[in-house]
Design a protein around this motif. Structure first.
Motif, PDB file in Angstrom:
ATOM      1  N   SER A 279       0.805  -1.225   0.000  1.00 58.33           N
ATOM      2  CA  SER A 279       0.000   0.000   0.000  1.00 58.33           C
ATOM      3  C   SER A 279       0.835   1.271   0.000  1.00 58.33           C
ATOM      4  N   GLY A 280       2.114   1.155   0.294  1.00 55.47           N
ATOM      5  CA  GLY A 280       2.943   2.344   0.422  1.00 55.47           C
ATOM      6  C   GLY A 280       3.168   2.728   1.867  1.00 55.47           C
ATOM      7  N   ARG A 281       2.338   2.208   2.768  1.00 54.13           N
ATOM      8  CA  ARG A 281       2.500   2.490   4.198  1.00 54.13           C
ATOM      9  C   ARG A 281       3.420   1.483   4.876  1.00 54.13           C
ATOM     10  N   ILE A 282       3.837   0.463   4.131  1.00 60.48           N
ATOM     11  CA  ILE A 282       4.723  -0.564   4.676  1.00 60.48           C
ATOM     12  C   ILE A 282       5.700  -0.959   3.573  1.00 60.48           C
ATOM     13  N   SER A 283       6.903  -1.347   3.951  1.00 61.35           N
ATOM     14  CA  SER A 283       7.896  -1.713   2.944  1.00 61.35           C
ATOM     15  C   SER A 283       7.487  -2.997   2.234  1.00 61.35           C
TER      16      SER A 283
END
Length: 376
Positions: A279-283
């Motif tokens: 999602s872009g919020r986690i690597s």
């Protein structure tokens, strides 16, 4: 059915070797898998026949084989059984017939695992001269030897080359610079077996092709009358005869393709492939590690109650480089609380009231009641 096509001088020895080796291989598998009876497939018989006829047969047989099949189909035993039969038959023929089979693996973990399997079978066969040697620094380290000391003991003056040598591509590259290894193996090498050749591609693949070229050239200088036999094992790959021929420096017409007929394949279960879009919020790595934990726990609901040694569903992870695999493995162990460090020991007591704070931490995937519904 194979024996009648063998050269007369080899018929008795090969037949005796088959009678000795096959029951021991079956017994080792049955013991490991906790089964009462083991049978071998037609696919494994075909591979064994081709490899043995290429070595001992009367007719013009192709000097190279490529065995292609899916994961878990029995490729390892398809090339391991004829290798053991060949080694045993040559021991029965006396020291003059003794030759070495070289098994080369792309990864250390795979070579280590295969070494355990082969050692178990060799022990059951019980011939004092039938030896499988793991040519790797880990083996010498376990014997409290340096590589220099270990190589000298194994290949030095007054020694004979082991019947079977297991090693990795990287270790082979280094050993070809060592005069003791080179002298002993180059003069006795009979067959090279390269596992997982579908991984041979790109720049690293070109280096492997040059490595095989160098090995062939060195053997021709040391033993001009002997021709090396080549065998490759691969998952499904396009034009396997061309791929294997390129690696071994042979025209495709000299490579025999051995594969399971489509009509013989059976569906034995479902295979789910999970594709992730972070999602872009986690690597990316974090998403892979968390999803691995969730997937493994949802497929293995009996974790914690399963008896040791019971068969369990297997979750396979694939990555395109060793760096990612290493980080994936390390982070997953931390995620699952399976790593043990000075600051976080595993609980020794069954009484949870006695656990320290770090010991109370539970694996990521079981912090949620229904992880698949909650998290993916």
């Amino acid at each position: 059915s194979i024996v009648q096509h063998l050269k007369p001088e080899w018929k008795t020895n090969v037949e005796s070797a088959v009678d000795k080796v096959l029951p021991k291989v079956a017994a080792a598998i049955a013991e490991r898998a906790r089964l009462k009876q083991i049978g071998f497939s037609q696919f494994q018989l075909d591979a064994s026949a081709e490899m043995l006829l290429a070595e001992f047969g009367e007719g013009p047989n192709k000097p190279s084989q490529v065995i292609t099949a899916g994961v878990g189909s029995g490729k390892t035993f398809a090339f391991l059984i004829p290798t053991l039969i060949s080694s045993y038959a040559r021991l029965l023929a006396g020291e003059a017939g003794r030759r070495t089979g070289l098994l080369v693996y792309p990864r250390t973990a795979l070579s280590r695992d295969q070494n355990r399997v082969i050692q178990r079978i060799v022990e059951k066969i019980g011939h004092p001269m039938l030896q499988a040697h793991f040519e790797h620094y880990e083996f010498y380290k376990s014997r409290k030897l340096t590589v220099k000391e270990g190589v000298a003991r194994t290949y030095g003056e007054g020694t004979t080359s082991p019947c079977i040598i297991l090693t990795t591509l990287e270790t082979l590259r280094r050993r070809l610079h060592h005069p003791l290894f080179l002298r002993r193996v180059a003069s006795s090498l009979n067959r090279v077996i390269l596992d997982e050749v579908h991984l041979v591609e790109g720049l690293s693949g070109a280096n492997i092709v040059r490595l095989m070229d160098r090995l062939r050239a060195l053997c021709q200088v040391a033993s001009p009358q002997s021709e090396i036999l080549w065998t490759a094992s691969s998952a499904t790959v396009a034009s396997p005869h061309i791929h294997a021929g390129t690696i071994f420096g042979l025209p495709p017409s000299k490579v025999k393709v051995i594969q399971q007929p489509e009509e013989k394949m059976q569906d034995v279960g479902l295979i789910h492939h999970v594709f992730l879009r972070p999602s872009g919020r986690i690597s990316n790595l974090g998403a892979i590690v968390n999803a691995t934990s969730i997937l493994a726990h949802n497929r293995r609901v009996d974790i914690g109650s399963r008896k040791k040694g019971e068969n369990t569903p297997k979750t396979l992870g694939f990555a395109d480089n060793l760096d990612l695999l290493g980080r994936w493995n390390a982070d997953l162990r931390e995620n699952e609380r399976t790593e043990e460090s000075r600051d976080r020991r595993h609980p020794e007591s069954r009484n949870r009231e006695e656990w320290r704070v770090q010991e109370r931490e539970v694996p990521y995937a079981i912090r949620f009641r229904h992880p698949l519904e909650s998290r993916i």
